[in-house]
Design an enzyme around this catalytic site. Sequence first.
Site, PDB file in Angstrom:
ATOM      1  N   GLY A 175      -6.288  10.155   3.771  1.00 53.55           N
ATOM      2  CA  GLY A 175      -7.248  10.596   4.796  1.00 53.55           C
ATOM      3  C   GLY A 175      -7.222  12.115   4.951  1.00 53.55           C
ATOM      4  O   GLY A 175      -6.250  12.775   4.569  1.00 53.55           O
ATOM      5  N   ASN A 235       3.834  -4.541  11.499  1.00 54.71           N
ATOM      6  CA  ASN A 235       4.094  -3.667  12.654  1.00 54.71           C
ATOM      7  C   ASN A 235       2.923  -3.700  13.640  1.00 54.71           C
ATOM      8  O   ASN A 235       3.113  -3.797  14.852  1.00 54.71           O
ATOM      9  CB  ASN A 235       4.341  -2.225  12.198  1.00 54.71           C
ATOM     10  N   TYR A 278      -3.428  -3.346  -4.673  1.00 54.90           N
ATOM     11  CA  TYR A 278      -4.410  -3.367  -3.579  1.00 54.90           C
ATOM     12  C   TYR A 278      -4.845  -4.799  -3.277  1.00 54.90           C
ATOM     13  O   TYR A 278      -4.799  -5.246  -2.136  1.00 54.90           O
ATOM     14  CB  TYR A 278      -5.621  -2.513  -3.974  1.00 54.90           C
TER      15      TYR A 278
END
Length: 317
Positions: free
Chosen positions: A33, A95, A141
């Site tokens: 990002g 998480n 992925y």
Amino acid sequence: MVTGAAGFLGSHLCDALLAEGHSVLGIDNLITGKLRNLEHLKGESRFSFQEQDICSQFDPGRIDYIFDFASPASPVDYMEHGIETLQVGSIGVFNLLEVAKRWGATFFLASTSECYGDPLEHPQKESYWGHVNPVGPRSVYDESKRFAEAATTAYRRYHKVDVRIVRIFNTYGPRLQMNDGRVISNFMKQALRGDELTVYGDGSQTRSFCYVSDEVEGILELAWSKEQEPTNIGNPREFTILECAREVLAVTDSKSGIKFLSLPQDDPKQRRPDISKARALLGWEPKIDLRTGLRLSLDYFRTEVEAERAAAGSASR
Ligand code: UDP
């Protein structure tokens, strides 16, 4: 909370949520990002950003919705960051599911058409289980997202966490990263530079491209629905990669030629969402065709190519 907030799709999602009046905490570890995707939100009082790897446990405090868009998502990126990609879809998702459980938040998983692998069923319905090579180069992925879907569904089943799962098909638009190797960013960049367009294989493989505003609209329709099973959100109009190259050449008015390079291993031969479920359930349907979406993206790609040119020019002076 939006994870992967500094990514292409995550940042557009933050914009859309803010436009609907929500307060948004953006999370990203910035592995792929870019903070510049969030620059325009500086000064927006309902937006805050935290640099955080979701693979490390953290508690954002009371939140009511988690949009999990954290993961490298283009083949070039996830192959470069294979281990991190597997971790973010497993440890990271666990998480976040724990956070959702703790605060009673809804957990929205950004999954992918990659769950269908190189599909033997066409178009792909949500009921299709897929055809995935568990040890191929794309497996980091594909299997990460398949595992993430399993974990999400398990938290729903065992802990009654409220969940949504979207299977996203190829999406494009402004903020697509220039160097992520995706077909639209590569072709737009090459066409605007006057370089040859690199078609892998003979270009007969197909993809179905969804413009980012349509994708985000479908994602939000799903988010605010009660649907807990995976749902395809994508544009069902299918193009061969060669047709896609011709669309890009037409929109950019480029004289670039086309060169054929070898096809990467396990490259899916066809990809088209069956969106009858989203149509019936959400009343959602994409509105923007490829030609229009490419036109809407043109200024962004032009600015990026010009910035690259200027940077190269000043470096060589
Ligand atoms: N592709 C291509 N030239 C490029 C980049 C990609 O022909 O410069 C092809 C690639 O082989 C695949 C399709 O375009 O068949 C879509 O690739 P992308 O990396 O955008 O995403 P994928 O759908 O494979 O995850």
